[in-house]
Write a protein that holds these residues in place. Structure first.
Motif, short mmCIF file in Angstrom:
data_model
loop_
_atom_site.label_atom_id
_atom_site.label_comp_id
_atom_site.label_asym_id
_atom_site.label_seq_id
_atom_site.Cartn_x
_atom_site.Cartn_y
_atom_site.Cartn_z
N VAL A 131 8.88 30.31 43.27
CA VAL A 131 9.62 30.95 42.39
C VAL A 131 9.00 31.96 41.47
O VAL A 131 7.97 32.01 41.56
CB VAL A 131 10.41 29.82 41.54
CG1 VAL A 131 11.38 29.03 42.35
CG2 VAL A 131 9.41 29.14 40.88
N HIS A 132 9.53 32.33 40.43
CA HIS A 132 8.97 33.25 39.42
C HIS A 132 8.70 34.45 39.88
O HIS A 132 7.76 35.09 39.64
CB HIS A 132 7.70 32.63 38.86
CG HIS A 132 7.45 32.99 37.35
ND1 HIS A 132 7.28 34.10 36.92
CD2 HIS A 132 7.02 32.14 36.51
CE1 HIS A 132 6.83 34.51 35.65
NE2 HIS A 132 6.84 33.03 35.17
N MET A 133 9.88 35.19 40.67
CA MET A 133 9.59 36.40 41.38
C MET A 133 10.96 37.31 40.87
O MET A 133 11.97 36.59 40.75
CB MET A 133 9.38 36.51 42.81
CG MET A 133 7.96 35.83 43.10
SD MET A 133 7.74 35.41 44.81
CE MET A 133 8.70 33.79 44.86
N ASN A 134 10.50 38.45 40.96
CA ASN A 134 11.92 39.56 40.97
C ASN A 134 12.81 39.16 39.90
O ASN A 134 13.90 39.35 39.63
CB ASN A 134 12.92 39.22 42.12
CG ASN A 134 12.14 39.58 43.26
OD1 ASN A 134 11.57 38.85 44.06
ND2 ASN A 134 12.53 40.60 44.22
N ALA A 135 12.13 39.08 38.46
CA ALA A 135 12.96 38.79 37.44
C ALA A 135 12.26 39.30 35.99
O ALA A 135 12.80 39.55 34.96
CB ALA A 135 13.18 37.27 37.21
N LEU A 136 10.87 39.60 36.24
CA LEU A 136 10.03 40.00 35.08
C LEU A 136 9.20 41.25 35.64
O LEU A 136 8.85 41.24 36.46
CB LEU A 136 9.08 38.98 34.56
CG LEU A 136 9.90 37.58 33.99
CD1 LEU A 136 8.76 36.65 33.84
CD2 LEU A 136 10.51 37.89 32.72
N ASP A 137 8.93 42.30 34.44
CA ASP A 137 8.48 43.40 35.06
C ASP A 137 6.82 43.25 35.03
O ASP A 137 6.23 44.31 35.63
CB ASP A 137 8.78 44.35 33.92
CG ASP A 137 8.11 44.33 32.68
OD1 ASP A 137 7.56 43.39 32.11
OD2 ASP A 137 7.89 45.52 31.78
N HIS A 138 6.21 42.24 34.73
CA HIS A 138 4.68 42.08 34.73
C HIS A 138 4.58 41.40 36.12
O HIS A 138 3.20 41.04 36.42
CB HIS A 138 4.08 41.57 33.59
CG HIS A 138 4.25 39.97 33.59
ND1 HIS A 138 5.52 39.59 33.58
CD2 HIS A 138 3.58 39.11 32.87
CE1 HIS A 138 5.65 38.17 33.18
NE2 HIS A 138 4.20 38.09 33.07
N CYS A 139 5.36 40.91 37.11
CA CYS A 139 5.41 40.26 38.15
C CYS A 139 5.02 41.15 39.35
O CYS A 139 5.97 41.90 39.83
CB CYS A 139 6.10 39.13 38.51
SG CYS A 139 6.17 37.70 37.31
N ARG A 140 3.86 41.20 40.12
CA ARG A 140 3.70 42.04 41.08
C ARG A 140 3.93 41.55 42.47
O ARG A 140 4.49 42.41 43.54
CB ARG A 140 2.33 42.65 41.21
CG ARG A 140 1.71 43.23 39.80
CD ARG A 140 0.26 43.67 40.14
NE ARG A 140 -0.13 44.78 39.34
CZ ARG A 140 -1.20 45.26 39.23
NH1 ARG A 140 -2.25 44.90 40.09
NH2 ARG A 140 -1.63 46.23 38.45
N THR A 141 4.06 40.21 42.46
CA THR A 141 4.40 39.70 43.75
C THR A 141 6.08 39.28 43.81
O THR A 141 6.45 39.05 42.89
CB THR A 141 3.79 38.14 43.96
OG1 THR A 141 2.33 38.37 44.08
CG2 THR A 141 4.27 37.52 45.21
N THR A 142 6.67 39.90 44.98
CA THR A 142 8.12 39.81 45.13
C THR A 142 8.34 38.78 46.37
O THR A 142 7.35 38.41 46.96
CB THR A 142 8.67 41.07 45.50
OG1 THR A 142 8.10 41.45 46.75
CG2 THR A 142 8.13 42.25 44.56
#
Length: 277
Positions: A237-248
């Protein structure tokens, strides 16, 4: 008199049967968005790391766009109604936002890490409990596990974070890793508790100016965790929701497929999706 005894016996039997049925309830996990989860566990509704603001409600983390970058897929009252417990791994706004503090009942039972004890007092949660190590709650054993939210100077900036292990009779053991990079301590925790499910925050997030120092597991670190996960299924989890997350979700699935890791081992839920455990 015999009728009275019979009635009492039947009542007790029905109560015991109901309690057993509640304990034997099938567990499930629903990804709300980012790291916000609803666990149906041992007959209890547990909300983890509530970020329930609308899209764009707070500042950008990477200078790209405001966060969260996507809307919720479900009404907020559906997320917050009937809660038995709220668990917060740490008080960064993408894990406990202003909306959660405003909307959640201040009397809800809440478990937090020691570093956030004063935070929840100031927020007015009268049943917030700081968990140092382990406790029994409603037939669920909850262990708090230290997590490492980066390295070096970045770790000093990010502060303390935690994870939780949940164990209960007739329920799968769940390890919520929290905001962390891959470390030997996580490997030791997996070996110690032998979880059936590991929930990992795989967003590959970075801090501007420290792009080579991840603060969350990325594709490679998630694969390293899977390699040490034993019998556990991994839920990312913790993907596709914040602008500093590079892994999708797409990049993580592509990496897994390149290593012949299938959906039977790595589950990547969409926002709002329910995973039966």
């Amino acid at each position: 008199m015999k009728r009275v005894f019979l009635l009492v016996a039947l009542t007790l039997a029905a109560t015991f049967s109901f309690a057993q049925g509640k304990a034997d309830t099938k567990a499930s996990l629903q990804l709300v968005r980012n790291a916000t989860l609803i666990l149906d566990y041992a007959g209890q509704k547990i909300l983890v790391d509530p970020m329930i603001s609308p899209k764009g409600a707070f500042q950008s983390f990477a200078g790209i766009e405001r966060n969260p970058t996507v809307d919720l897929k479900m009404p907020v009252n559906e997320i917050t109604k009937g809660l038995d417990l709220v668990m917060v791994t740490h008080s960064h706004p993408d894990h406990f936002d202003e909306a959660a503090s405003t909307i959640l009942d201040k009397s809800v039972q809440l478990i937090n890490q020691p570093a956030d004890s004063e935070f929840f007092k100031k927020e007015g949660f009268i049943n917030a409990e700081t968990l140092d190590y382990s406790r029994k709650w409603n037939n669920v054993r909850i262990h708090r596990i230290d997590a490492q939210h980066g390295t070096g100077e970045v770790l000093k900036m990010m502060g303390k974070t935690s994870g939780f292990v949940l164990k209960a009779k007739n329920q799968p053991t769940i390890y919520i890793v929290g905001d962390a990079i891959w470390t030997d301590e996580i490997k030791k925790t997996i070996k110690k508790y032998k979880p059936d499910y590991i929930i990992v925050n795989s967003g590959g997030a970075v801090v501007p100016g420290y792009e080579n120092t991840p603060i969350l597991m990325d594709e490679d670190q998630t694969m390293a965790l899977i390699g040490e996960s034993g019998k556990a299924k991994v839920i990312a989890v913790h993907m596709n929701a914040l602008d500093h997350c590079r892994t999708t979700r797409d990049s993580l699935r592509q990496k897994a497929e390149s290593l012949n890791i299938g959906v039977d081992k790595l589950i990547i839920p969409q926002d709002g999706e329910v995973v039966k455990l």
